[in-house]
Design a protein around this motif. Sequence first.
Motif, short mmCIF file in Angstrom:
data_model
loop_
_atom_site.label_atom_id
_atom_site.label_comp_id
_atom_site.label_asym_id
_atom_site.label_seq_id
_atom_site.Cartn_x
_atom_site.Cartn_y
_atom_site.Cartn_z
N PHE A 73 0.84 -1.19 0.00
CA PHE A 73 0.00 0.00 0.00
C PHE A 73 0.88 1.25 0.00
N VAL A 74 0.37 2.32 -0.59
CA VAL A 74 1.12 3.58 -0.68
C VAL A 74 0.26 4.69 -0.08
N GLY A 75 0.88 5.51 0.78
CA GLY A 75 0.17 6.63 1.40
C GLY A 75 1.07 7.84 1.52
N LEU A 76 0.49 8.97 1.91
CA LEU A 76 1.21 10.23 2.00
C LEU A 76 1.70 10.49 3.43
N ALA A 77 2.91 11.06 3.53
CA ALA A 77 3.51 11.32 4.84
C ALA A 77 2.66 12.28 5.67
N ALA A 78 2.10 13.31 5.03
CA ALA A 78 1.29 14.28 5.77
C ALA A 78 0.08 13.61 6.42
N ASP A 79 -0.56 12.68 5.70
CA ASP A 79 -1.71 11.95 6.25
C ASP A 79 -1.27 11.02 7.38
N PHE A 80 -0.14 10.35 7.20
CA PHE A 80 0.41 9.45 8.22
C PHE A 80 0.68 10.22 9.51
N ASN A 81 1.32 11.38 9.38
CA ASN A 81 1.68 12.16 10.56
C ASN A 81 0.47 12.79 11.23
N ARG A 82 -0.56 13.07 10.44
CA ARG A 82 -1.77 13.67 11.01
C ARG A 82 -2.54 12.63 11.82
N SER A 83 -2.80 11.48 11.23
CA SER A 83 -3.53 10.40 11.92
C SER A 83 -3.48 9.15 11.08
N LEU A 84 -2.68 8.19 11.48
CA LEU A 84 -2.56 6.97 10.69
C LEU A 84 -3.90 6.25 10.58
N LYS A 85 -4.65 6.20 11.66
CA LYS A 85 -5.88 5.42 11.63
C LYS A 85 -6.95 6.06 10.73
N ASP A 86 -6.77 7.33 10.36
CA ASP A 86 -7.73 8.00 9.48
C ASP A 86 -7.20 8.18 8.06
N MET A 87 -5.98 7.73 7.79
CA MET A 87 -5.40 7.98 6.47
C MET A 87 -5.91 6.98 5.44
#
Length: 272
Positions: free
Chosen positions: A220-234
């Motif tokens: 899976f691929v995700g964005l660092a800003a979303d990860f740092n904001r809230s992993l469970k909501d990314m």
Amino acid sequence: MGYQKGSITLSARQDIPLLLQVLHSRFITHDQLFEFMLLGCYELKRASFNWRVRRLVEGELLHRQCARPVTPSPVYSITSVGALMLAEHCPVLDSKRKEEDTSHVQVAHSIGLNDLHLSLARQGILEGWQSEMAIRATNELTPSGYVKDYDAIVTIRIDGQPLFFALEYERTPKESKRYLRIRSMLEREYRVHYFLYIVPERSLASFILDCFAGTTAALFVGLAADFNRSLKDMDVTEASSGQTRPIIQALALSDGFAVTSPRLRRESSARQ
């Protein structure tokens, strides 16, 4: 008892955890190191922390460098003497590195990875973080290692459910042929089954997804800003299908677990 001039006595309660954190981070800013020590309850006061770091630098156990323009903060790494002092606390491998591994590229990578580590700790969901240094030790010193030296092996717990995955922090793209080799490796991995690539921006995410399109690995691929904001909501995008969905749902469905979050139950029902 007399001590030779210039010698340093290490505190098992405060000095050793600090040195171990620097060892496993490879490069770490002053503020990041203080936050790790604060989260671990090793240091509670900034003045005491500053004195300790200064003492370890003067004792030549830590190397302090300026890494502008990567960061205005001082950056620390372990010295060969410091690594030697930690040999009884963890496996310390031969620290010979290529010159590019001490470049601003590697410093920036380590600092960004530290930010991901700290963000999970702040969110209160982190149960385990196995560093690349620890993974390399497993791979080189045991007969049953991983197929790759991942940036980290991470265990989190959300809604009482443990989730376990290999983390790769990708700041800059590799050549396509390198991703193809990595793809082949991940498809043979048996010790960890889920892979999360975190990137700083969408064009790099698209490039990596193209390189892994149709893979049999649960990647899976995700964005660092979303990860740092809230992993469970990314949200993350699955390489094999190209589908984008919340990370908890993606990992839960991959694991065959029930979706326990009310929000995810609603979204799962809407898709059916």
